[in-house]
Enzyme design. Structure first.
Site, PDB file in Angstrom:
ATOM      1  CG  HIS A   1       8.476 -31.323 -86.381  1.00 56.89           C
ATOM      2  ND1 HIS A   1       8.113 -31.818 -87.608  1.00 56.89           N
ATOM      3  CD2 HIS A   1       9.797 -31.596 -86.251  1.00 56.89           C
ATOM      4  CE1 HIS A   1       9.172 -32.371 -88.196  1.00 56.89           C
ATOM      5  NE2 HIS A   1      10.194 -32.259 -87.384  1.00 56.89           N
TER       6      HIS A   1
ATOM      7  CG  ASP B   1      22.411 -45.392 -82.128  1.00 55.39           C
ATOM      8  OD1 ASP B   1      23.166 -46.288 -82.588  1.00 55.39           O
ATOM      9  OD2 ASP B   1      22.370 -45.097 -80.921  1.00 55.39           O
TER      10      ASP B   1
ATOM     11  CG  ASN C   1       4.891 -31.839 -89.526  1.00 53.77           C
ATOM     12  OD1 ASN C   1       6.063 -32.039 -89.215  1.00 53.77           O
ATOM     13  ND2 ASN C   1       4.247 -30.729 -89.217  1.00 53.77           N
TER      14      ASN C   1
ATOM     15  N   PRO D   1      13.640 -27.260 -91.560  1.00 52.13           N
ATOM     16  CG  PRO D   1      15.696 -26.679 -90.634  1.00 52.13           C
ATOM     17  CD  PRO D   1      14.286 -26.978 -90.269  1.00 52.13           C
TER      18      PRO D   1
ATOM     19  NE  ARG E   1      10.691 -35.609 -87.135  1.00 55.40           N
ATOM     20  CZ  ARG E   1       9.961 -35.915 -88.208  1.00 55.40           C
ATOM     21  NH1 ARG E   1       9.005 -36.812 -88.116  1.00 55.40           N
ATOM     22  NH2 ARG E   1      10.207 -35.329 -89.359  1.00 55.40           N
TER      23      ARG E   1
ATOM     24  CG  HIS F   1      18.316 -37.171 -85.721  1.00 50.16           C
ATOM     25  ND1 HIS F   1      18.603 -36.607 -86.939  1.00 50.16           N
ATOM     26  CD2 HIS F   1      17.064 -36.743 -85.416  1.00 50.16           C
ATOM     27  CE1 HIS F   1      17.584 -35.842 -87.341  1.00 50.16           C
ATOM     28  NE2 HIS F   1      16.635 -35.903 -86.433  1.00 50.16           N
TER      29      HIS F   1
END
Ligand code: HEM
Ligand code: NAG
Ligand code: NAG
Length: 328
Positions: free
Chosen positions: A74, A248, A102, A171, A70, A201
């Site tokens: 970012h 998940d 963040n 977003p 991630r 994800h």
């Protein structure tokens, strides 16, 4: 005399040939400056320095692989892949770490410090923090069972960071499909890249504050899944905001295509996750990835490489930071 003129015309021919190659290699690529062999002479030990540190961080805490992946996203979405996300606040700017997307969420900075130290030990002052993030993201995915790819390198590090840009460029999880598509398009990424990248994800976790509205108020959600998630995410704002749930639940630390199987069952955790399977233009991609892991893998890899091409600093722009947290 004759021999000097023939050697100079040979020289000219070589020069023309070299410039032809240089021109050709720039055609069709937005950042031909990046290359997979960028450090092959200057830091041949780069990959063997990084991977064991990523491996041991993941051994200590499997979620760390998700957190490191991630970080790269970012970084790239805020003024390009320039290592700006890693800068601490300074006397001249407020960094990106406390920006809305963040704060209390982005993690793994200490692991990046460890990785950078390991790299500095083998090749001091050579490898940028931006490139460290790109390799670290690749290794994280590979270690958790996902695909592996050759990472393009040669990025340099920003000397400033922008909290405002981090607030506006990433977003929010309440985004509609339409606004996600437009955000990714403005970064040169297609709708297919968007859906494939979201497959990230398949690992990691989110906080209640980011999925509360989805599990209480959205209709496009499996009701037993919503009930389960509500049990650990109270409806009142401020109550249990930081409680975690896996994206998940079947395999939260395995990089596979189960995330897409979940979306087909309407078990997306964020509003934005379920947007990809909500009767719209991306349903077919979700269905494809849910049944065809190799098409997910190959689209994910090409999208990661494209994301890594977002506005890199190259040449003499920026610098090679010694410490990823601060400008030299
Ligand atoms: C623009 C679309 C995206 C949105 C709105 C989004 C949103 C989020 C949110 C809200 C979280 C949970 C943060 C928290 O609750 O603290 C999260 C986690 C995560 N995101 Fe995304 N994401 C997006 C795209 C991506 C992409 C492109 C990647 C990587 C290629 C990615 C990788 C991850 C990972 C691995 C986690 C788990 C991190 C951890 O467990 O520490 N996301 N994302
Ligand atoms: C970014 O967002 C945070 C949280 O909403 C806010 O406190 C901060 O003032 C914003 N920063 C800028 C520069 O817009
Ligand atoms: C759900 O929607 C209602 C009406 O818009 C709103 O008052 C409420 O705060 C929302 N609940 C959550 C958990 O977002």
């Amino acid at each position: 005399m004759a021999s000097s003129s023939s050697s100079s015309s040979l020289f000219m021919a070589l020069l023309t040939w070299a410039s032809l190659i240089a021109i050709l290699s720039h055609v069709g690529s937005s950042s031909a400056q990046l290359s997979t062999n960028f450090y092959s002479k200057s830091c041949p030990g780069l990959f063997t320095a990084i991977k064991p540190v990523v491996q041991s961080a993941i051994n200590k805490e499997a979620r760390m692989g998700a957190s490191l992946l991630r970080l790269f996203f970012h970084d790239c979405f805020v003024n390009g892949c320039d290592g700006s996300v890693l800068l601490d606040d300074s006397s001249t700017f407020i960094g990106e770490k406390k920006a809305a997307p963040n704060l209390k969420s982005l993690r793994g900075f200490n692991v990046v410090d460890e990785i950078k130290s390991a790299v500095e030990k083998v090749c001091p002052g050579i490898v940028s923090c931006a490139d460290v993030l790109a390799v670290t993201a690749r290794d994280s995915v590979a270690i958790l069972g996902g695909p592996e790819w050759n990472v393009k390198l040669g990025r340099r590090d920003a000397t400033t960071a922008s909290q405002a840009a981090a607030n506006s460029s990433l977003p929010p999880p309440t985004s509609s499909l339409r606004s996600l598509i437009s955000s990714f398009h403005s970064n040169g990424l297609s709708t297919k890249d968007l859906v494939a990248l979201y497959g990230a994800h398949t690992i990691g976790q989110a906080r209640c504050t980011n999925f509360r509205a989805h599990i209480y108020n959205d209709s496009n959600i499996d009701s037993s899944f919503a009930r389960e998630r509500r049990a650990k995410c109270p409806s009142t704002i401020g109550d249990g905001d930081d409680n975690l749930a896996p994206f998940d639940p079947q395999a939260p630390t395995t990089f596979d295509n189960a995330y897409f199987k979940g979306l087909v069952k309407r078990k997306g955790l964020l509003h934005s996750d379920q947007e990809f399977y909500n009767g719209g233009s991306t349903d077919f991609l979700v269905r494809t990835y849910s049944t065809n892991p190799s098409s997910f893998s190959s689209d994910f890899v090409s999208a990661m490489i494209k994301m890594g091409d977002i506005k890199p600093l190259t040449g003499s722009s920026g610098q090679i930071r010694k410490n990823c947290r601060k400008v030299n």
